[in-house]
Design an enzyme around this catalytic site. Structure first.
Site, PDB file in Angstrom:
ATOM      1  N   GLN D  98       0.850  -1.250   0.143  1.00 12.18           N
ATOM      2  CA  GLN D  98       0.072   0.050   0.058  1.00 12.18           C
ATOM      3  C   GLN D  98       0.874   0.948  -0.066  1.00 12.18           C
ATOM      4  OE1 GLN D  98      -2.342  -0.528   3.727  1.00 12.18           O
ATOM      5  NE2 GLN D  98      -3.872  -2.069   2.455  1.00 12.18           N
ATOM      6  N   ILE D 100       3.921   1.637  -0.921  1.00 10.36           N
ATOM      7  CA  ILE D 100       4.852   2.163  -2.327  1.00 10.36           C
ATOM      8  C   ILE D 100       3.986   2.840  -3.464  1.00 10.36           C
ATOM      9  CG2 ILE D 100       4.647  -0.022  -3.426  1.00 10.36           C
ATOM     10  CD1 ILE D 100       7.724   0.479  -3.190  1.00 10.36           C
ATOM     11  N   ARG D 101       2.704   2.591  -3.195  1.00 14.79           N
ATOM     12  CA  ARG D 101       1.750   3.292  -4.309  1.00 14.79           C
ATOM     13  C   ARG D 101       2.276   4.871  -4.296  1.00 14.79           C
ATOM     14  NH1 ARG D 101       0.270   3.198  -7.655  1.00 14.79           N
ATOM     15  NH2 ARG D 101      -1.567   3.400  -7.830  1.00 14.79           N
ATOM     16  N   ARG D 217      -3.452   8.330   3.977  1.00 13.25           N
ATOM     17  CA  ARG D 217      -3.352   7.149   4.800  1.00 13.25           C
ATOM     18  C   ARG D 217      -3.598   7.148   6.626  1.00 13.25           C
ATOM     19  NH1 ARG D 217      -3.715   2.851   1.314  1.00 13.25           N
ATOM     20  NH2 ARG D 217      -2.443   3.274  -0.762  1.00 13.25           N
TER      21      ARG D 217
END
Lengths: 297, 297, 297, 297
Positions: D98, D100-101, D217
């Site tokens: 998630q 590294i997106r 996030r």
């Protein structure tokens, strides 16, 4: 509302070679594929962009080829950014993790939080199962024995089957109070899935960055599994922009980089003054590369 | 080898609204234009990418609109990256310098090292010539007097004419020894050209980054000249991806961001406890913005 | 609240060579400079990042040098991204326009909308004023005659002086109704400033992208003026990360790229089968480059 | 050659709050951590960059706070790019996927091709094990029953133990012909490791992009496990750049975005004309959000 709906009339430039295979999957590994979903531009678009930047006019296909060669040779990379391609790829997660390190792309991947993932995993063929090289930290040595190959495949297969069964079991845990909300959350049920599980994504990138990706992931140092994908991508580039493909092979893929010291060694050899590794200033690995590239018959 | 050659048959998705104006220049300012050269994708491509990522299926245009609204509202930006557009733009250099601050794009600009630049410059209309605002460092106040406006236009015009004449003169300096190499190098002859000189470029960008660019350069704080371009770009977005355009206007362009304190102020007002700027915790500028957005009739 | 305030104690790694010149301007051209404002990391940070990725341990400076050479040679670029530098640069606008084409950097430039710009411009020295090359679209030929050099400098100087005077005049236009809002808006008063006007920016970039920038803008093909800056940057790299600097010079700056055909030509020559340009498969330019790199004594 | 070696003297600006915790791990989940390895800049660096761009001078900490608030509120993001931080993070692979997106960062991750990976996996606490929400595709409903929680933990634990045992077994397969090359290649032995396996990386990012990452996030929509990391990152931001932290909380984290329609609804309510969801033009979800943000006591 379908994204693609068969033949359409467009005022845009087309790439004949890609039109023929648009939307059709090229198989990769045991369950993977690459499929061209959309594209923008062709060899002529690169020439046109170069004309804008450098005032370089061309009048024929042979002049176009020469200009594209010139751009490729001199790192005039921006005209190659004027072409774009969008692919639908199905690939094992451990390959996806190598792939996504290339940041200059757009990605929409299936999410295991939103969707139940298909339980398909990559099982290497026996021929791929080799001993770890002692000299090359990322390399392979000779093949495992046939019994070991079978043993490894069996472990990989049974572990995956067991995990997939538990994944299904977790997703089906009954909710005594609300049957419409059965099952552990998808976002946690999936956390033990193996890295060999297949995922899918839409991946969009410009031609310059695609070629850069290919130059890094087509080398013998890249892992076999990602190379099976990049070889398909190279074939797609060939169909899409044949002049660029030829220039890329000539100047990048089958070309070489020489260090200052290596240039001096070659000059000395050509001048008739043979040299040894010790005298050359190159270390053993560099010397070996040089010998293989220029001296072996 | 032309990049675009009239009607072609393609298997790709098309955007009807853009096909109709492909290649045709939209005029901007006195000598500028924007021209759509190529594009990839449409509203349905965004829906399709969202379906891949989130497993979200839709069956009708109205469901597509709802999904695109949902993506826009919740900052699910990656599906908008799946569309791409390539523009040919002619614009004054000082506008180009603001524009290129947006890095997530591909650019091929005419180079004054390679080409002799056309000597065209932007001359503001009288109505644009205003006094500097004392309160707003980037803003304008009232109009100059008509005489001052004429005086400014005259200075801008005559200076540009004189520099362009000198540019031509430097490029024509005779080389006594080699007539084929007349003239000062182009790369130095151009260094006194004014920032109002027109340049041209191909500019390619994905839809997400285009919308981000528009959201920053369509505000009243953006300089008038770049806004004349972004207004044309917004119209192009409307023709290209009408559902996305509507969601962008609803959630971004004509929406607002509220701070924590502003939310509390509004809650208090709604609860019937009127407040003043001093009590609100907002500074004067924030209070003024809030008042204008929510309280004025 | 000063950004830098003399000596501080830090737990961070430092780069001795850079500390000595932090904040001090290196002069470039007639009025420009480069000044290191801040930095992160050093050669050891690159080694440490490589150790994380590749499990490659080293124990001494000579092993560090070998590892950094290995990374540079094999395009393992990500460890070089772990170092960052922030520069304050004063440069002519036409140089800034070439510079900003390198997008992987962070920039804060003086804005002519917010601030009145200092009226300083770059005036090339006589020695730089040459005829345009007929063969090389971006190249220079022999020097202008001394009279022509003087004539060009005179034109550049007087035009700049005149425009700067008009700039000041426009900024001072009296506002009869509100003396606190005298002057044409700064955003329009500046549009005729010449491209030779100096601007300033903070520019921050990671080491990998800095080296890429240098490899493109240190070549003889880059314009002289930007090369005067990149030569200073190269010197800064040498002070900052001396092992990386050495590897960069060895493998990139003074190395070469060979095409597939060029490799074959060299193999044939080494094998004792001399060849001509016509037989070689190389075009004239490529043949010339090859000859100069490998055959000239 | 250590990257960090205790106290050093530097001419660079420092951030007191970060110096105190440099290099020390903050624990996350059962085996993870976040550790600040290096940083560049502080609140004053942002102010300084804004001063360059906008000619905005400040003289006191309270003016600095006001300026930083102004930048945050008006999406003047470039000054925040002038600060950089480098972290060492240990995290489960599904969290890394998630994370590294977010592409605008530099990464060096442990490679399972080069190194044998430690066999540690994330096991969720019982309290995290909930039923899948029926309404929210990415959400959780009520807790599993205690027996189901135990059952799930048992499946996750025993599957991981078994796979790790097989991983060790594959890596130890004896090579009858060359004992120095025992074991299946690491690159294939690792392909069945579960997504819950811990990995490690160095991750470097500028402050603007870090805040963007956090804003996406830290929401309730982000998966619990990545939120445990972003909460630690937010705390690190607070120690590093306290003024920026406060502005980020005020304008982004605890602020809100309103659509055009939502603004109109609020205006009507304030004007004393109450409205219903049906009349409002908002869909149910939007109406619910609005009600919760502005109307609930």
């Amino acid at each position: 509302m379908p994204e693609t709906s068969g033949s359409n009339i467009t005022q845009r430039a087309i790439a004949e070679g890609l039109e023929a295979c648009l939307g059709k999957p090229f198989s990769v590994l045991d369950h993977g594929f690459v499929r061209v979903v959309d594209y923008m531009g062709n060899d002529a678009a690169i020439v046109q962009a170069a004309r804008v930047s450098y005032g370089l006019g061309t009048k024929s296909v042979s002049e176009d080829a020469g200009l594209i060669n010139y751009l490729m040779m001199n790192a005039h990379t921006s005209p190659f950014e004027m072409c774009e391609i969008k692919l639908h790829v199905k690939l094992p997660i451990f390959v996806a993790r190598q792939w996504i390190r290339h940041r200059m792309a757009n990605v929409n991947e299936v999410s295991g939080r939103y969707s139940v993932l298909p339980t398909e995993h990559y099982l290497p063929e026996a021929a791929q199962l080799c001993y770890q090289s002692a000299r090359n930290k990322q390399g392979k040595s000779t093949s495992l024995s046939p019994e070991q190959q079978e043993q490894v495949q069996e472990m990989l297969r049974t572990d995956a089957v067991q995990i997939f069964a538990h994944y299904a079991e977790m997703l089906a845990l009954p909710n005594a109070e609300n049957a419409s909300e059965n099952g552990l959350t998808r976002e946690l049920a999936r956390i033990n899935l193996p890295l060999s599980t297949y995922t899918e994504w839409y991946w969009k990138i410009d031609l310059h960055n695609l070629l850069h990706f290919l130059s890094l992931r087509l080398t013998p140092h890249a892992q076999y599994e990602i190379r099976t994908y990049t070889e398909v991508l190279l074939d797609i580039v060939k169909r899409w922009v044949p002049l660029t493909y030829a220039a890329f092979v000539e100047h990048r893929l089958e070309g070489a980089r020489l260090s200052k010291t290596a240039i001096e060694v070659i000059r000395r050899i050509i001048a008739g003054a043979p040299t040894t590794q010790e005298e050359s200033g190159l270390n053993k690995r560099e010397w070996e590369n040089l010998r293989r590239a220029f001296l072996d018959v």
